[in-house]
Design a protein around this motif. Structure first.
Motif, mmCIF file in Angstrom:
data_model
loop_
_atom_site.group_PDB
_atom_site.id
_atom_site.type_symbol
_atom_site.label_atom_id
_atom_site.label_comp_id
_atom_site.label_asym_id
_atom_site.label_seq_id
_atom_site.Cartn_x
_atom_site.Cartn_y
_atom_site.Cartn_z
ATOM 1 N N TRP A 42 39.743 41.184 48.912
ATOM 2 C CA TRP A 42 39.666 40.619 47.573
ATOM 3 C C TRP A 42 38.612 41.353 46.764
ATOM 4 O O TRP A 42 37.596 41.788 47.305
ATOM 5 C CB TRP A 42 39.309 39.129 47.657
ATOM 6 N N VAL A 43 38.853 41.435 45.464
ATOM 7 C CA VAL A 43 37.915 42.077 44.544
ATOM 8 C C VAL A 43 37.666 41.126 43.384
ATOM 9 O O VAL A 43 38.613 40.582 42.804
ATOM 10 C CB VAL A 43 38.500 43.411 44.002
ATOM 11 N N ASP A 44 36.381 40.936 43.052
ATOM 12 C CA ASP A 44 35.997 40.213 41.834
ATOM 13 C C ASP A 44 35.769 41.261 40.756
ATOM 14 O O ASP A 44 34.980 42.199 40.940
ATOM 15 C CB ASP A 44 34.728 39.396 42.069
ATOM 16 N N LEU A 45 36.432 41.106 39.632
ATOM 17 C CA LEU A 45 36.509 42.118 38.580
ATOM 18 C C LEU A 45 35.783 41.686 37.315
ATOM 19 O O LEU A 45 35.869 40.522 36.913
ATOM 20 C CB LEU A 45 37.991 42.357 38.247
ATOM 21 N N SER A 46 35.100 42.639 36.689
ATOM 22 C CA SER A 46 34.592 42.479 35.323
ATOM 23 C C SER A 46 35.011 43.715 34.541
ATOM 24 O O SER A 46 34.987 44.829 35.075
ATOM 25 C CB SER A 46 33.067 42.363 35.297
ATOM 26 N N VAL A 47 35.408 43.517 33.287
ATOM 27 C CA VAL A 47 35.857 44.616 32.434
ATOM 28 C C VAL A 47 35.107 44.554 31.103
ATOM 29 O O VAL A 47 34.960 43.476 30.520
ATOM 30 C CB VAL A 47 37.380 44.535 32.168
ATOM 31 N N GLU A 88 35.888 37.838 37.673
ATOM 32 C CA GLU A 88 34.746 37.025 38.117
ATOM 33 C C GLU A 88 34.947 35.604 37.588
ATOM 34 O O GLU A 88 35.278 35.414 36.418
ATOM 35 C CB GLU A 88 33.433 37.582 37.567
ATOM 36 N N ALA A 89 34.738 34.613 38.449
ATOM 37 C CA ALA A 89 35.021 33.229 38.065
ATOM 38 C C ALA A 89 34.085 32.283 38.806
ATOM 39 O O ALA A 89 33.436 32.650 39.787
ATOM 40 C CB ALA A 89 36.473 32.887 38.379
ATOM 41 N N ASP A 90 34.066 31.067 38.316
ATOM 42 C CA ASP A 90 33.428 29.976 39.040
ATOM 43 C C ASP A 90 34.476 28.884 39.204
ATOM 44 O O ASP A 90 35.673 29.140 38.988
ATOM 45 C CB ASP A 90 32.152 29.476 38.326
ATOM 46 N N GLU A 129 35.351 26.573 37.399
ATOM 47 C CA GLU A 129 36.036 26.187 36.163
ATOM 48 C C GLU A 129 36.935 27.288 35.602
ATOM 49 O O GLU A 129 37.565 27.106 34.577
ATOM 50 C CB GLU A 129 35.005 25.756 35.127
ATOM 51 N N GLY A 130 36.954 28.444 36.258
ATOM 52 C CA GLY A 130 37.822 29.520 35.802
ATOM 53 C C GLY A 130 37.048 30.798 35.541
ATOM 54 O O GLY A 130 35.867 30.906 35.884
ATOM 55 N N PRO A 131 37.715 31.796 34.927
ATOM 56 C CA PRO A 131 37.070 33.087 34.680
ATOM 57 C C PRO A 131 35.798 32.934 33.838
ATOM 58 O O PRO A 131 35.741 32.124 32.915
ATOM 59 C CB PRO A 131 38.136 33.875 33.915
ATOM 60 N N LEU A 132 34.782 33.720 34.177
ATOM 61 C CA LEU A 132 33.525 33.708 33.437
ATOM 62 C C LEU A 132 33.666 34.492 32.140
ATOM 63 O O LEU A 132 34.442 35.449 32.063
ATOM 64 C CB LEU A 132 32.411 34.329 34.284
ATOM 65 N N ALA A 133 32.887 34.102 31.137
ATOM 66 C CA ALA A 133 32.941 34.790 29.840
ATOM 67 C C ALA A 133 32.620 36.277 30.004
ATOM 68 O O ALA A 133 33.239 37.126 29.359
ATOM 69 C CB ALA A 133 31.986 34.132 28.854
ATOM 70 N N GLN A 134 31.661 36.614 30.857
ATOM 71 C CA GLN A 134 31.270 38.011 31.025
ATOM 72 C C GLN A 134 32.264 38.810 31.866
ATOM 73 O O GLN A 134 32.094 40.010 32.044
ATOM 74 C CB GLN A 134 29.850 38.129 31.593
ATOM 75 N N ALA A 135 33.312 38.179 32.353
ATOM 76 C CA ALA A 135 34.332 38.901 33.105
ATOM 77 C C ALA A 135 35.156 39.813 32.205
ATOM 78 O O ALA A 135 35.794 40.742 32.674
ATOM 79 C CB ALA A 135 35.250 37.936 33.845
ATOM 80 N N LEU A 136 35.131 39.555 30.896
ATOM 81 C CA LEU A 136 35.812 40.404 29.919
ATOM 82 C C LEU A 136 34.952 40.465 28.664
ATOM 83 O O LEU A 136 34.882 39.501 27.907
ATOM 84 C CB LEU A 136 37.210 39.863 29.592
ATOM 85 N N SER A 137 34.274 41.598 28.477
ATOM 86 C CA SER A 137 33.398 41.801 27.325
ATOM 87 C C SER A 137 34.097 42.691 26.312
ATOM 88 O O SER A 137 34.616 43.758 26.666
ATOM 89 C CB SER A 137 32.082 42.456 27.757
#
Length: 192
Positions: free
Chosen positions: A7-12, A133-135, A137-145
């Motif tokens: 598994w990979v946790d992604l941020s873009v 990237e998520a917690d 409650e769902g994807p984190l705001a910083q997961a897509l900047s």
């Protein structure tokens, strides 16, 4: 025994030029804790040290992912985008996880004014699951900047139950049908 196996946790981060055009998708992949543990144990045991071993790992990852556009597909208003070669990349250990950072340039800058960019990052074989990237409650705001003039959202995959069953029935040694991973891919959506 079923797919996926890692598994990979992604941020873009959408990178723009001085004209506000999107020029690259800067990505951060955090590998799952178990796979990271295996890789870090190997790196720490390397004769030339962990940093050199991680550099080699990064080079191997780049070579293996390049022919598949780094598992990334993107489009603007439904028109597929092409990518140039990755221009910057590094692999490091952070908080006992292996983290890959890279810049995936677009072949041509894209003006998004009045347009929508969508991207998906997925392993076509679904051997590796990639999610933002998520917690709880769902994807984190910083997961897509994205630039200030744009709005971003991450659309969680909702695969057909038949596709879920197909993935669940694959044994550890089975090869998934090419393209299976797309059905499990989250979609990053950016409107400007």
């Amino acid at each position: 025994m079923a797919h996926p196996h890692s598994w990979v946790d992604l941020s873009v981060t959408l990178e723009t030029d001085d004209q506000g055009r999107v020029t690259a998708l800067r990505q951060v992949w955090r590998l799952d804790p178990f796979y990271s543990l295996v890789l870090l144990e190997e790196a720490r045991a390397a004769e030339d040290g962990q940093d050199a071993a991680l550099d080699r790992l990064g080079g191997d990852m780049l070579v293996n992912l390049a022919p598949r556009d780094f598992f990334t597909e993107a489009e603007v208003d439904g028109k597929a985008l092409a990518f140039a070669a990755v221009s910057e990349a590094t692999v490091m250990a952070r908080d006992e996880r292996v983290v890959l950072h890279f810049r995936l340039p677009l072949a041509e800058p894209q003006d998004l004014a009045g347009s929508t960019l969508e991207y998906r990052v997925f392993d076509p074989s679904y051997y590796v699951e990639v999610v933002h990237e998520a917690d709880d409650e769902g994807p984190l705001a910083q997961a897509l900047s994205v630039p200030d003039a744009c709005q971003a959202s991450i659309i969680v995959a909702d695969p057909d139950p038949e596709k879920v069953m197909a993935a669940a029935q694959l044994d550890v040694d089975d090869s998934a049908p090419q393209g299976l991973g797309r059905f499990f891919a989250e979609t990053g959506r950016v409107s400007c």
